[in-house]
Design a protein around this motif. Structure first.
Motif, short mmCIF file in Angstrom:
data_model
loop_
_atom_site.label_atom_id
_atom_site.label_comp_id
_atom_site.label_asym_id
_atom_site.label_seq_id
_atom_site.Cartn_x
_atom_site.Cartn_y
_atom_site.Cartn_z
N SER A 97 0.92 -1.21 -0.23
CA SER A 97 -0.02 0.03 0.08
C SER A 97 0.97 1.18 0.04
O SER A 97 1.80 1.53 0.99
N GLY A 98 0.86 1.98 -1.19
CA GLY A 98 1.75 3.21 -1.19
C GLY A 98 3.20 2.63 -1.18
O GLY A 98 3.54 1.57 -1.92
N ASP A 99 4.16 3.08 -0.67
CA ASP A 99 5.53 2.79 -0.37
C ASP A 99 5.69 1.92 0.79
O ASP A 99 6.96 1.95 1.43
N VAL A 100 4.78 1.12 1.03
CA VAL A 100 5.12 -0.12 2.34
C VAL A 100 4.45 -1.44 1.51
O VAL A 100 3.36 -1.38 0.83
N ALA A 101 5.43 -2.27 1.81
CA ALA A 101 4.93 -3.72 1.64
C ALA A 101 5.27 -4.53 2.68
O ALA A 101 6.12 -4.38 3.52
N ALA A 102 4.40 -5.59 2.97
CA ALA A 102 4.69 -6.30 4.00
C ALA A 102 4.15 -7.87 3.73
O ALA A 102 3.19 -8.01 2.90
N ALA A 103 4.61 -8.94 4.51
CA ALA A 103 4.01 -9.90 4.31
C ALA A 103 3.95 -10.87 5.76
O ALA A 103 4.80 -10.60 6.67
N ALA A 104 2.94 -11.59 6.16
CA ALA A 104 2.93 -12.35 7.29
C ALA A 104 2.71 -13.98 7.14
O ALA A 104 2.09 -14.36 5.93
N VAL A 105 2.91 -14.79 8.00
CA VAL A 105 2.80 -16.16 7.97
C VAL A 105 2.13 -16.60 9.36
O VAL A 105 2.80 -16.01 10.27
N VAL A 106 1.12 -17.27 9.65
CA VAL A 106 0.58 -17.88 10.64
C VAL A 106 0.40 -19.23 10.52
O VAL A 106 -0.76 -19.91 9.93
N PRO A 107 1.58 -19.97 11.13
CA PRO A 107 1.22 -21.57 10.91
C PRO A 107 -0.05 -22.05 11.38
O PRO A 107 -0.29 -21.76 12.52
N GLU A 108 -0.32 -23.33 10.70
CA GLU A 108 -1.52 -24.07 11.35
C GLU A 108 -2.62 -23.13 11.41
O GLU A 108 -3.32 -23.59 12.79
N SER A 109 -3.13 -22.13 10.69
CA SER A 109 -4.13 -21.51 11.44
C SER A 109 -5.33 -21.53 10.15
O SER A 109 -6.42 -21.09 10.56
N GLY A 110 -5.07 -21.91 8.81
CA GLY A 110 -6.03 -21.97 8.00
C GLY A 110 -5.92 -21.16 6.83
O GLY A 110 -4.84 -21.01 6.25
N HIS A 111 -6.85 -20.26 6.29
CA HIS A 111 -6.83 -19.39 4.92
C HIS A 111 -6.01 -18.04 5.46
O HIS A 111 -6.13 -17.55 6.47
N GLY A 112 -5.15 -17.57 4.47
CA GLY A 112 -4.41 -16.38 4.36
C GLY A 112 -5.18 -15.05 4.76
O GLY A 112 -4.90 -14.24 5.83
N ASN A 113 -6.35 -14.89 3.97
CA ASN A 113 -7.12 -13.95 4.24
C ASN A 113 -7.73 -13.87 5.67
O ASN A 113 -7.84 -12.43 6.41
N GLU A 114 -8.07 -14.72 6.43
CA GLU A 114 -8.57 -14.85 7.75
C GLU A 114 -7.53 -14.51 8.72
O GLU A 114 -7.92 -14.06 9.85
#
Length: 546
Positions: free
Chosen positions: A515-532
């Motif tokens: 978003s704009g001049d910021v990028a980010a990524a995350a992982v939550v193991p064993e939790s299900g779908h990425g959007n949620e």
């Protein structure tokens, strides 16, 4: 311990030492009550042995040899002490260096009860550097063996005789040229303490080791173990108080706090934010905060977030276009594997844009027959910088997209197979899409140590760049990433991912966005779908850093 040298444990050893104010004097009393007089050198002076002595060492021989060596060392007679070892050359050099480079002016050693051929002892040394004076106490040990050729009892020379932490190729030095402690600060100069930001504790410690000597700090006077290149391996004594140096990082304190709060309470979650225009790392957080830094060093299958890279490759090769028809069947078999979509959905008469926005697996797998085994590897490396040697300023895993074939190659297109990433890598992928050119992430400015940042061989083609941004924008407005990205305006885009892992009931949830001049990524193991699960983590960081 050598089998031929086993003997009874010496009991009742006593020692008398005149310590730092004078020459060390030693008297060892054996278990038989007989006082040992003289040394091996004194007893045998001027006598050539008729033949080499053999057999197990007697308690008397062990006591006498230990007494002779420790006495010579305390007297400062390094030549004599070295001659009482089985390697006089190495021992002589080490003993001289211990006096000169460690600035040890006096030594006293007090033997303890021997254990067969091993004799532990206490060391009390006087260290003097400039106007600084300090007593230094520690324990060490030596072992007595028969010398090759003569069979005389001598010290089995090892650097650890001088200090138990000392190893081959290392020396003890006392000076002011060690590594100063650091006070890490954020991009605006505010302190970043491990107490306030426990997620950064390990990173701050690593930065201190790497860059302490490049700041304006002072280590104070230290007695330390250094390797052959002069690099500090361990600080043994601190003779004067150090002065921390200021080390500027690229961290954005507001984004860092948001990242820490976003993953708190989640099991093994991690997130990273970067600045697409520069590659500066803005935030790093893991849950739990202490322990393995999966945000920077993790190695996990990224699931469908990898479709960002796969799409760039397909667009690059003319195998896909956002508005053109593209197959998304329920199943597609390749390399002997039958692939399917989540919940076995299909898109009839759909476009590639629709397949990307809904994260259709078979839309990518269906293109595998048209690809070479190394196509994805080249795209990841040459455009997105994955697998290049990233020099971020701290320890990182820089992604892995190996060359694979058949079903494994097809699985790689949707972030499975042998593909391995972490939030830093995937934040960089989103940043590359936003910017169009890979900017290697970094935490400390390369100007501090003149290191060269990794550069991808080529930028994204203008047409591919435009199309890929449109795909990620569509996904963030009406696709699988719409809910966590709702309400954003301007230049933004996202991609969700769910990576299946053998033995897990739920997949690892992934999310990458900009978003704009910021990028980010995350992982939550064993939790299900990425959007949620991972999406809300990324959104909080984007809002804080934007």
């Amino acid at each position: 311990m050598r089998d031929t040298q086993k003997m009874a444990v010496i009991g009742g050893v006593a020692a008398a030492v005149v310590g730092l104010t004078g020459v060390g004097v030693y008297a060892l009393v054996g278990s038989d009550g007989e006082e040992n007089k003289g040394t091996v050198a004194a007893e045998d002076e001027g006598k050539a042995p008729d033949k080499a002595k053999k057999g197990p060492l007697s308690p008397r021989e062990v006591r006498t040899a230990a007494k002779a060596f420790l006495g010579a060392w305390a007297d400062g007679d390094t030549k004599k002490a070295a001659a009482l070892t089985d390697d006089s050359t190495a021992a002589g050099k080490a003993l001289r260096t211990f006096r000169s480079k460690a600035h040890v002016t006096k030594v006293a050693a007090s033997p303890k009860a021997a254990d067969d051929e091993k004799v532990p002892f206490d060391v009390t040394a006087r260290v003097a550097y400039g106007q600084k004076r300090s007593a230094w106490n520690y324990d060490s040990a030596l072992e007595i063996v028969r010398a090759p050729g003569t069979g005389e009892p001598v010290v089995d020379w090892k650097p650890s005789v001088l200090h138990p932490e000392l190893k081959d190729g290392q020396t003890v030095k006392t000076d002011e040229s060690g590594t100063p402690p650091v006070t890490a600060v954020d991009r605006d100069g505010s302190p970043l303490s491990a107490d306030d930001h426990p997620a950064l504790a390990g990173v701050i410690s690593d930065l201190g080791k790497r860059y302490g000597d490049k700041t304006d700090g002072s280590p104070g006077v230290q007695t330390r173990i250094v390797d052959a290149k002069g690099k500090t391996k361990d600080v043994l004594r601190q003779l004067s108080k150090p002065t921390p140096g200021k080390l500027k990082t690229t961290i954005d304190a507001k984004a860092q706090r948001a990242a820490e709060a976003a993953v708190r309470g989640k099991d093994k979650a991690s997130v990273v934010a970067v600045k697409p225009s520069t590659g500066e790392i803005l935030a790093i957080a893991n849950s739990p905060a202490k322990g393995f830094n999966s945000a920077l060093q993790g190695s996990l299958a990224p699931g469908s977030t990898m479709k960002v890279v796969s799409s760039a490759m397909l667009l690059d090769k003319g195998l896909a276009s956002p508005g053109k028809a593209h197959p998304c069947p329920k199943y597609f078999t390749y390399g002997g594997w039958k692939f399917q979509n989540d919940d076995k959905f299909e898109i009839k008469n759909g476009t590639f844009a629709q397949s990307f926005a809904r994260s259709c697996n078979t839309a990518f797998i269906s293109q595998a027959p048209k690809l070479k085994d190394d196509d994805l590897t080249k795209e990841a490396r040459d455009v997105f910088g994955i697998g290049l040697n990233w020099k971020t300023g701290t320890s990182t895993f820089d992604g892995r997209v190996p060359v694979q074939s058949d079903a494994q190659m097809a699985a790689s297109l949707m972030g499975q197979g042998g593909v391995r990433m972490n939030p830093l890598n995937m934040a960089s992928v989103a940043a590359t899409v936003q910017n169009g050119t890979f900017k290697q992430p970094y935490l400390v400015s390369p100007s501090l140590d003149k290191r060269t940042l990794a550069k991808a061989p080529r930028s994204m083609k203008p047409g591919v760049h435009k199309d890929l941004k449109s795909l990620m924008k569509l996904t963030a407005t009406s696709g699988t990433a719409a809910k966590p990205m709702a309400g954003l305006g301007g230049d933004f885009g996202a991609k969700t991912g769910s990576a299946e892992v053998d033995g897990q009931k739920k997949p690892n949830a992934w999310f990458t966005a900009y978003s704009g001049d910021v990028a980010a990524a995350a992982v939550v193991p064993e939790s299900g779908h990425g959007n949620e699960n991972a999406g809300p983590v990324v959104r909080k960081v984007l809002d804080a850093a934007g």
